[in-house]
Design a protein around this motif. Structure first.
Motif, short mmCIF file in Angstrom:
data_model
loop_
_atom_site.label_atom_id
_atom_site.label_comp_id
_atom_site.label_asym_id
_atom_site.label_seq_id
_atom_site.Cartn_x
_atom_site.Cartn_y
_atom_site.Cartn_z
N GLY A 196 37.92 52.46 49.76
CA GLY A 196 38.12 52.10 48.37
C GLY A 196 39.55 51.65 48.09
N GLU A 197 40.51 52.39 48.66
CA GLU A 197 41.93 52.02 48.47
C GLU A 197 42.22 50.65 49.06
OE1 GLU A 197 46.32 53.25 50.23
OE2 GLU A 197 44.58 54.51 50.67
N LEU A 198 41.75 50.41 50.28
CA LEU A 198 42.05 49.15 50.95
C LEU A 198 41.36 47.96 50.28
CD1 LEU A 198 42.03 50.37 54.64
CD2 LEU A 198 43.97 49.43 53.40
N CYS A 199 40.15 48.17 49.78
CA CYS A 199 39.47 47.10 49.06
C CYS A 199 40.25 46.70 47.80
CB CYS A 199 38.05 47.52 48.69
SG CYS A 199 36.88 47.47 50.07
N LEU A 200 40.89 47.68 47.15
CA LEU A 200 41.67 47.39 45.95
C LEU A 200 43.00 46.72 46.29
CD1 LEU A 200 41.17 50.65 43.84
CD2 LEU A 200 40.30 48.37 43.30
N LYS A 201 43.62 47.12 47.39
CA LYS A 201 44.97 46.66 47.71
C LYS A 201 45.01 45.44 48.62
CE LYS A 201 47.18 51.20 47.18
NZ LYS A 201 47.98 52.26 47.84
N SER A 202 43.92 45.16 49.32
CA SER A 202 43.93 44.06 50.27
C SER A 202 42.66 43.22 50.11
CB SER A 202 44.03 44.59 51.72
OG SER A 202 43.81 43.55 52.65
N GLU A 203 42.83 42.01 49.63
CA GLU A 203 41.69 41.11 49.50
C GLU A 203 41.08 40.80 50.86
OE1 GLU A 203 40.76 36.56 47.88
OE2 GLU A 203 42.66 37.57 47.38
N GLU A 204 41.95 40.66 51.88
CA GLU A 204 41.45 40.34 53.22
C GLU A 204 40.58 41.47 53.76
OE1 GLU A 204 44.57 40.25 52.28
OE2 GLU A 204 45.56 38.38 52.89
N PHE A 205 41.00 42.72 53.54
CA PHE A 205 40.17 43.84 54.00
C PHE A 205 38.82 43.82 53.31
CE2 PHE A 205 38.37 48.04 53.56
CZ PHE A 205 38.38 48.51 54.86
N GLY A 206 38.81 43.63 52.00
CA GLY A 206 37.55 43.62 51.27
C GLY A 206 36.60 42.54 51.77
#
Length: 287
Positions: A196-206
C-alpha cells in the motif's frame, strides 16, 4: 493488495497481457480490450465461459489442478507463474509459525557468511528486507537511505537509478520476485502495508504490481554503480534457506580476472579496517 479475490485478479491481469496472436487465434478486427477476451480464455482452456467468468469474479475459487494447468497454457504462463497460479487456486493451510520467526537467521549460517571475506552475501526475508549480511555484503549496499530493504531501495531511494544502471530491468525483477516469495500475501499484514505504501509513493511500483508478473529470484548478472569503487558487474546466486522457509541466501561474485573482481577486492580492502565484525542478524536502523 489482493485481499479479496487474488485468483480473479491474477487471471484478469494475465489475460490483459496475453496476445491473441501468440495464442493462435485468428485476427478478429478492432478489439475494445487489451489481450484476450474472457470467452477466448474459456475456449482455449476447455471450460465454459460462465465458469471462467465465475473464476474471475471470485464466485468459484477452487478450480481443479487440471483446469489450472489448462488456464496456464491458455495464458502462456511460464513455470514460475504457473506455480503461483496453483498456489492461488489451492492455498496451503497456515503453518502456525510464530510471528517474526522468518526474520531470525540461523547462527550457523551467520558464521558461514562471516568466513566469506571476498564474497558479498545477504540473507533476505520474503518481503526482500535484509535480515543479515557479511561485511562485504553490507559494504556493497552501504550509503543508501534504504540499504536494509531492497524493495524500498529500488523504488523509494533517491539514488536508486544511479546505483542500478539497468533500473527498469531491476525494478521489474524485484516486483516479480516479491510476488513469487510471498504467494497471496493475504495473511501478512506487513506485506499489505508495504505494498500500500509503495503504490502510493511510487507510480512505477503500482504499475508493475498490477501486472502480476511472478519470477523467482534465482541467478542473474547485475550491474551496480558503487560510489566508492565505480561500476561492478556481478553474478548472483540465490539459495533457499531450508532451516527457515521464506528466507533466501544471496551470494554475489565477479568473473575471475575482471575489472569487477578488482573493484570488489578494493571495496573489501576499504572496509576491512573498521569492519572486522560478525554479520548483523538484523539490519541496522535506517537514518
Amino acid at each position: 493488495m489482493d485481499t479479496d479475490n487474488p485468483l480473479g485478479r491474477f487471471l484478469r491481469a494475465r489475460r490483459a497481457l496475453s496476445s491473441p496472436q501468440d495464442s493462435g487465434l485468428p485476427p478478429s478486427g478492432r478489439r475494445r480490450v487489451p489481450g484476450l477476451r474472457r470467452e477466448e480464455v474459456a475456449v482455449l482452456s476447455g471450460v465454459s465461459t460462465d465458469y471462467y467468468v465465475r473464476l474471475e469474479q471470485g464466485r468459484e475459487r477452487r478450480p481443479s489442478a487440471q483446469v489450472v494447468r489448462a488456464l496456464a497454457r491458455a495464458l502462456g504462463l511460464d513455470e514460475d507463474a504457473t506455480a503461483h497460479l496453483h498456489r492461488l487456486a489451492h492455498p496451503a493451510s497456515a503453518t502456525g509459525r510464530a510471528p517474526g520467526r522468518d526474520e531470525r537467521v540461523n547462527p550457523t549460517l551467520l558464521n558461514v557468511m562471516r568466513s566469506w571475506h571476498r564474497t558479498p552475501a545477504l540473507v533476505l526475508g520474503p518481503r526482500l528486507t535484509v535480515l543479515a549480511h557479511n561485511t562485504l555484503g553490507a559494504a556493497l549496499f552501504d550509503g543508501h537511505t534504504h540499504s536494509a530493504d531492497l524493495l524500498r531501495l529500488v523504488f523509494l531511494d533517491p539514488r536508486a537509478r544511479e546505483f542500478y544502471p539497468d533500473w527498469d530491468q531491476v525494478a521489474a525483477a524485484t516486483v516479480a520476485a516479491l510476488r513469487a516469495g510471498t504467494a497471496t500475501g493475504t495473511d501478512d499484514p506487513r506485506l499489505v502495508e508495504t505494498v500500500g505504501e509503495l503504490c502510493l509513493k511510487s507510480e512505477e511500483f503500482g504499475r508493475l504490481w498490477a501486472r502480476h508478473d511472478v519470477r523467482r529470484k534465482t541467478h542473474e548478472s547485475k550491474r551496480l554503480r558503487h560510489p566508492l569503487v565505480g561500476e561492478l558487474r556481478l553474478d548472483y546466486e540465490t539459495l533457499t534457506v531450508n532451516s527457515t522457509p521464506g528466507q533466501q541466501l544471496v551470494v554475489y561474485h565477479a568473473a575471475p580476472g575482471s575489472t569487477s573482481e578488482q573493484a570488489l577486492a578494493l571495496l573489501g580492502s576499504l572496509t576491512a579496517s573498521g569492519a572486522e565484525r560478525a554479520p548483523s542478524p538484523h539490519p541496522a536502523p535506517e537514518h
